[in-house]
Design a protein around this motif. Sequence first.
Motif, PDB file in Angstrom:
ATOM      1  N   GLY A 118       4.581   4.730   0.942  1.00 25.43           N
ATOM      2  CA  GLY A 118       5.119   5.928   0.306  1.00 25.43           C
ATOM      3  C   GLY A 118       6.024   5.644  -0.865  1.00 25.43           C
ATOM      4  O   GLY A 118       6.751   6.531  -1.323  1.00 25.43           O
ATOM      5  N   VAL A 119       6.023   4.402  -1.351  1.00 24.13           N
ATOM      6  CA  VAL A 119       6.739   4.021  -2.575  1.00 24.13           C
ATOM      7  C   VAL A 119       5.772   3.245  -3.459  1.00 24.13           C
ATOM      8  O   VAL A 119       4.825   2.633  -2.967  1.00 24.13           O
ATOM      9  N   LEU A 120       6.054   3.260  -4.776  1.00 24.81           N
ATOM     10  CA  LEU A 120       5.286   2.404  -5.681  1.00 24.81           C
ATOM     11  C   LEU A 120       5.946   1.034  -5.782  1.00 24.81           C
ATOM     12  O   LEU A 120       5.293   0.016  -5.636  1.00 24.81           O
ATOM     13  N   GLY A 155       5.015  14.657  -5.463  1.00 23.66           N
ATOM     14  CA  GLY A 155       3.996  13.625  -5.389  1.00 23.66           C
ATOM     15  C   GLY A 155       4.040  12.910  -4.065  1.00 23.66           C
ATOM     16  O   GLY A 155       4.922  13.154  -3.232  1.00 23.66           O
ATOM     17  N   PRO A 156       3.116  11.985  -3.843  1.00 18.57           N
ATOM     18  CA  PRO A 156       3.011  11.299  -2.555  1.00 18.57           C
ATOM     19  C   PRO A 156       3.995  10.148  -2.374  1.00 18.57           C
ATOM     20  O   PRO A 156       4.046   9.548  -1.300  1.00 18.57           O
ATOM     21  N   TYR A 157       4.766   9.827  -3.436  1.00 17.99           N
ATOM     22  CA  TYR A 157       5.696   8.715  -3.362  1.00 17.99           C
ATOM     23  C   TYR A 157       7.134   9.217  -3.494  1.00 17.99           C
ATOM     24  O   TYR A 157       7.387  10.219  -4.170  1.00 17.99           O
ATOM     25  N   VAL A 158       8.076   8.484  -2.887  1.00 19.71           N
ATOM     26  CA  VAL A 158       9.489   8.812  -3.040  1.00 19.71           C
ATOM     27  C   VAL A 158      10.176   7.745  -3.894  1.00 19.71           C
ATOM     28  O   VAL A 158       9.703   6.612  -3.988  1.00 19.71           O
ATOM     29  N   ALA A 159      11.282   8.137  -4.519  1.00 21.85           N
ATOM     30  CA  ALA A 159      12.078   7.222  -5.330  1.00 21.85           C
ATOM     31  C   ALA A 159      13.137   6.594  -4.430  1.00 21.85           C
ATOM     32  O   ALA A 159      14.087   7.256  -4.021  1.00 21.85           O
ATOM     33  N   ALA A 160      12.962   5.316  -4.110  1.00 21.96           N
ATOM     34  CA  ALA A 160      13.864   4.620  -3.184  1.00 21.96           C
ATOM     35  C   ALA A 160      14.997   3.939  -3.939  1.00 21.96           C
ATOM     36  O   ALA A 160      15.242   2.746  -3.806  1.00 21.96           O
ATOM     37  N   TYR A 161      15.693   4.711  -4.766  1.00 19.01           N
ATOM     38  CA  TYR A 161      16.843   4.202  -5.506  1.00 19.01           C
ATOM     39  C   TYR A 161      17.700   5.395  -5.897  1.00 19.01           C
ATOM     40  O   TYR A 161      17.204   6.515  -6.042  1.00 19.01           O
TER      41      TYR A 161
END
Length: 213
Positions: A118-120, A155-161
């Motif tokens: 779930g993250v890029l 979108g399908p990804y979350v921002a992990a920062y």
Amino acid sequence: MGYHLAGFEVDGCDIADRPRYPFAYHRGDALEYLTHLIITGGIQRYTLVHASPPCQSKCGLTVGTNASRGWGGSHVDLVAPTRDLLETCGLPYVIEQPNGRAEIRKDLSLCGEMFGLGVLRHRNFELGRWGVMRPAHPTHRGYVRGHRHGVRRDGPYVAAYGKGGGKATVPEMQHAMGITWTDVHEELTEAIPPAYTRWIGRAFLTARQEVFV
């Protein structure tokens, strides 16, 4: 954790206290510790060294948004001295850095979409004394959720920062990256998904086996 899942016995080192680190741990300056291992011969009990030098000195956020707004302080670039020590130690090694760092060879680039995460979280890896074929980079399934340049997207990804602006919560970061052993926000924002190092560890063991066959 990824190297552990690939079959390695893991020792870690960081200058900060990391009580949630799930393996053997040495608190101290990583370059000083590596120097100590080289001098004393302790390095010989290891098979592979992975290094993730601080990336803030030339990462996109530091030289872009933060610099333009006068945020942040000075950061020391430790990639070159880290590489020098890794060359001296004589072992195969991995140096990890995010996009935006020109100082490492991009022998390998990994993305969360390669592992259905779930993250890029694109990361580049320089491989010393060994190599592996670069996997294909799949097409992303959509956007990273949140605000960027004044535009809100789902979108399908979350921002992990960071925090705010639709950034991931701690539970979301844990789930998206497959990390369960820490719930510390700062540790999660600095982490790479264990799927990456599990892939690298397995690739290294396969390459090593092929050499000895």
